[in-house]
Design a protein around this motif. Structure first.
Motif, short mmCIF file in Angstrom:
data_model
loop_
_atom_site.label_atom_id
_atom_site.label_comp_id
_atom_site.label_asym_id
_atom_site.label_seq_id
_atom_site.Cartn_x
_atom_site.Cartn_y
_atom_site.Cartn_z
N ARG A 369 0.82 -1.22 0.00
CA ARG A 369 0.00 0.00 0.00
C ARG A 369 0.85 1.27 0.00
NH1 ARG A 369 -3.70 -1.82 2.97
NH2 ARG A 369 -2.80 -3.45 4.26
N ARG A 370 2.13 1.14 0.32
CA ARG A 370 3.03 2.30 0.17
C ARG A 370 4.42 1.82 -0.19
NH1 ARG A 370 6.39 3.74 4.56
NH2 ARG A 370 6.27 2.20 6.23
N ARG A 371 5.22 2.72 -0.77
CA ARG A 371 6.57 2.38 -1.23
C ARG A 371 7.54 2.54 -0.07
NH1 ARG A 371 6.35 3.21 -7.34
NH2 ARG A 371 8.59 3.46 -7.31
N PHE A 372 7.40 1.60 0.90
CA PHE A 372 8.19 1.72 2.13
C PHE A 372 9.69 1.59 1.87
CE2 PHE A 372 6.70 -2.68 1.79
CZ PHE A 372 7.91 -3.35 1.80
N TRP A 373 10.07 0.83 0.80
CA TRP A 373 11.49 0.68 0.50
C TRP A 373 12.11 2.02 0.14
CZ3 TRP A 373 7.31 -1.48 -1.80
CH2 TRP A 373 6.94 -1.00 -3.06
N GLU A 374 11.31 2.90 -0.45
CA GLU A 374 11.80 4.24 -0.77
C GLU A 374 11.65 5.17 0.43
OE1 GLU A 374 9.76 5.55 -4.31
OE2 GLU A 374 10.81 4.11 -5.60
N GLU A 375 10.45 5.16 1.04
CA GLU A 375 10.16 6.11 2.12
C GLU A 375 10.99 5.84 3.36
OE1 GLU A 375 5.95 5.90 2.82
OE2 GLU A 375 5.45 6.40 0.74
N ASP A 376 11.14 4.56 3.73
CA ASP A 376 11.81 4.22 4.99
C ASP A 376 13.28 3.91 4.81
OD1 ASP A 376 9.16 4.26 5.70
OD2 ASP A 376 9.02 2.12 6.18
N GLU A 377 13.63 3.34 3.62
CA GLU A 377 14.98 2.78 3.48
C GLU A 377 15.78 3.38 2.34
OE1 GLU A 377 14.66 -1.75 4.53
OE2 GLU A 377 12.71 -1.07 3.83
N GLN A 378 15.22 4.37 1.64
CA GLN A 378 15.91 5.07 0.56
C GLN A 378 16.46 4.11 -0.49
OE1 GLN A 378 16.80 5.94 4.06
NE2 GLN A 378 14.86 7.02 3.74
N THR A 398 10.57 2.45 -11.77
CA THR A 398 9.73 3.52 -12.31
C THR A 398 8.85 4.06 -11.19
OG1 THR A 398 8.32 4.07 -14.22
CG2 THR A 398 7.80 2.05 -13.02
N GLY A 399 8.31 5.23 -11.41
CA GLY A 399 7.41 5.81 -10.40
C GLY A 399 8.11 6.25 -9.13
N PHE A 400 9.40 6.59 -9.24
CA PHE A 400 10.20 6.91 -8.06
C PHE A 400 9.64 8.07 -7.24
CE2 PHE A 400 13.50 5.27 -11.06
CZ PHE A 400 13.81 4.12 -10.36
N ASN A 401 9.79 7.92 -5.92
CA ASN A 401 9.61 9.04 -5.00
C ASN A 401 8.20 9.62 -5.03
OD1 ASN A 401 10.96 10.37 -2.97
ND2 ASN A 401 11.48 12.13 -4.24
N ALA A 402 7.26 8.80 -5.50
CA ALA A 402 5.87 9.23 -5.54
C ALA A 402 5.12 8.61 -4.36
CB ALA A 402 5.23 8.82 -6.86
#
Lengths: 525, 142
Positions: A369-378, A398-402
């Protein structure tokens, strides 16, 4: 003397240009054989070709033969073009052998590529067709320094950043080699002048300090990053982390994962089609309108002096049996399928068709439900590797940082016992394994998972396996026989290439097959 | 494939108690996951469930798509130990050489299991020694 030793000798004595020329002669460093669009010159005078299979090999053959003036038709088992070039999107339904049906519940724009999913920069032929057919590409992130290497028994099962393992491993080796050099251990192998340059290179490349040590400090941090990153304003100074010691690095075996970023097939830049790999198959099909007959299950291929007759079941028409005929046949069916079809080719070709088993491969896609690998772990794209049965987790390129949802490739298991064990499970259980394993690397799995889909290639109705698995011995015995033109029939597909399991192999195989077939046809008049 | 990491322990055993997809009513109770390059399942029933059933199906009835996995149920071909050994160790057509990831004992066990179940009654006559001899003859290694 081994070939590689010879090359090193040439390189050492004659310089880089001589070495490159020698490498080219010996078969290393050769460029792709693809030389741009083929031209089949000469009038086929209305000759017809039936093509079996609307994968990339079959559609390449159809497109190029039609351009050269042949009458072409394709018989395809599926109700879509592409074959293994395939993307599962939200709303799609997939029923595997055994009867388990999965409905893909991914949100709009999210997908899984069950088969091919990345394109190396040196696969010139598929890149050229993408350019010619207007398939938009974007970078596929293979190496992300901030993704993980993980093994259950290494570092207490805690995933390690690729950046730190790579920098510390290379730094520790540089320090060792510098030490050996300065103790004179290399005096017999390396001249004094070269030793000076070597030390300079080791310090620059390995992150060594002025005393040739790899230790916590600014030099190492330039490569491995920081325990606390530099900031702005008061109390902004960075702090350096402590490198992992050589013993711990070696015994962790995590260095094994680093080759995934060094091998020729996986070097940057890699690509993926925008919107899923299936966009390539769709683009091919648009180039050959009204050529593909879908829902046709081939059951027999018979040739005589005059032509080729193909018997097939019309799966849309209640299984009624029909026959299609042509002067010639390009058969681009997987060998796992063709080996079970009644086909009158020579005994050596039949033996070759029967001799190549297909790889067992399982892929699982998971929507969160959310891109936790990006939000939490960069972690923005790339792949984490693990020794767990899922083997890897790939983050979307694709769809980075959204804000919003994302789909991970939650498992990609190629060969070995686990691939068979996963194949024997229900799709729901494969997804459960992917979740259990992935949660050991990303604890967020437990709270963020929404829906998944899993494809085990030995259960895929149209291929019964993933890709041809050659050995040196089967290549020696059978490859030449497989690629011959047998009367009026020639085979094409990744199995008839030295780039097995890659789409480039399928396309190059088709181009070679139809080029030879065209010559044969013109010569036969 | 070079991108596999082959080592380590794992602790995952899946029980089919969760949400089941349609069509898997005959799925086995549990499929373990081996930790290395060789199958760790022991005994014919477990090996059949974890390896063979993926294609030939849990009830050995086979499956059919563009081509087929033959039913092993009531299949006269399994009366020939030589034939089964060759398929398991070398592979042929749609059949991968899964016996290369099994010991002689495991191959004998799974052969005997198939030969005495699913309507087959050909006896448990295959010994690990028989399999070992076949393996040496074919130049295959475990």
């Amino acid at each position: 003397m081994r070939r590689r030793d010879l090359l090193l000798l040439i390189g050492a004595t004659a310089g880089a240009t001589a070495m490159y020329q020698a490498m080219t002669r010996l078969g290393f460093a050769a460029e792709s054989p693809y030389r741009g669009p083929i031209t089949l010159e000469g009038d086929p005078k209305g000759a017809s070709v039936i093509i079996l299979g609307a994968g990339l090999a079959g559609m390449t053959a159809a497109y190029e033969l039609a351009r050269a003036g042949y009458k072409v038709q394709i018989l395809e088992y599926n109700t879509r073009p592409g074959g293994r070039n395939w993307t599962i999107r939200g709303g799609d339904t997939y029923t595997e052998l055994g009867g388990a049906a999965q409905q893909c519940l991914f949100d709009d724009g999210l997908y899984l590529n069950p088969g091919p999913w990345r394109i190396p920069y040196h696969h010139h032929a598929i890149l050229d067709y993408c350019r010619r057919f207007g398939v938009a590409l974007e970078p596929f992130i293979q190496l992300n320094h901030n993704a993980y290497l993980h093994a259950t028994e290494a570092f207490g099962g805690r995933p390690q950043r690729i950046r730190e393992i790579k920098a510390d491993f290379e730094g520790a080796i540089a320090e060792l080699l510098a030490k050996a050099t300065r103790k004179g251990a290399l005096d017999e192998a390396v001249s004094k002048e070269d030793q000076e340059i070597l030390l300079e290179a080791l310090r620059a490349q390995g992150g060594l300090d002025k005393d040739f040590r790899y230790k916590a400090g600014d030099d190492a941090a330039d490569f491995r990053g920081y325990a606390r990153d530099p900031g702005g304003g008061l109390a902004a100074a960075p702090s350096n982390g402590e490198p992992i010691g050589l013993h711990d690095l070696l015994t962790s075996r995590l260095w094994r994962g680093l080759q995934n970023f060094a091998l020729y097939d996986f070097q940057t830049t890699m690509f993926q089609p925008v919107g899923g790999m299936g966009r390539i198959g769709e683009a091919f099909a648009r180039q050959i309108p009204k050529v593909i007959r879908y829902g046709a299950k081939v059951t027999a291929i018979q040739q005589d002096d005059h032509g080729v007759a193909v018997v097939f079941e019309d799966l849309h028409g209640g299984g009624s049996v029909e026959e299609a005929t042509a002067d010639w046949c390009v058969c681009a069916l997987p060998l796992s399928i063709l080996s079970q079809i009644d086909v009158n080719v020579s005994a050596p070709m039949k033996a070759a068709i029967d001799a190549v088993p297909y790889a067992s491969v399982v892929k699982t896609g998971l929507q969160f439900r959310r891109r936790f690998w990006e939000e939490d772990e960069q972690i923005f794209g790339g792949i984490s590797y693990t020794n767990l049965p899922i083997r890897q987790i790939s983050y979307p390129s694709t769809g980075f940082n959204a804000a919003g949802k994302g789909v991970l490739l939650g498992g990609y298991t190629w060969g070995g016992p686990n691939s068979y064990e996963l194949t024997a499970m229900s799709p729901a259980d494969r997804i459960k394994v992917a979740l259990d394993c992935g949660a050991q690397i990303h604890p967020q799995y437990a709270s963020e998972f929404e829906t998944g889909i899993s494809v085990a290639w030995h259960r895929v109705p149209f291929t019964l396996g993933c890709a041809g698995e050659w050995t040196d011995e089967t290549r020696r015995q059978h490859y030449g026989n497989l690629c011959q033109i047998d009367g009026r029939i020639v085979l094409a597909g990744e199995h008839a290439s030295y780039i097995p399991a890659w789409q480039e192999g399928a396309i190059l195989s088709a181009l070679d097959a139809i080029t030879r077939l065209h010559k044969r046809i013109l010569a036969s008049r | 494939m070079p991108n596999e990491i082959r080592c380590g322990l794992l602790l995952v055993v899946v029980l089919t108690t969760g949400v089941a997809a349609a069509g898997d009513a005959l799925a086995p109770a549990a499929i373990p996951l081996s930790r290395g390059r060789l199958f760790e399942e022991q005994g014919g029933a477990a090996l059949f469930a974890s390896v063979c059933a993926g294609c030939h199906q849990p009830d050995a009835s086979g499956a059919s798509g563009a081509a087929a996995y033959p039913a092993l149920a009531e299949n006269g071909n399994v009366s020939s130990a030589d034939y089964m050994e060759r398929l398991l160790l070398n592979g042929q057509r749609g059949m991968p050489p899964v016996g290369q990831m099994m010991s002689d004992q495991q191959i004998a066990d799974v052969m005997n299991y198939v030969r005495t179940h699913f309507g087959n009654a050909y006896g448990e006559g295959v010994s690990p020694e028989d399999v070992g001899a076949a393996r040496r003859q074919m130049g295959s290694s475990p």
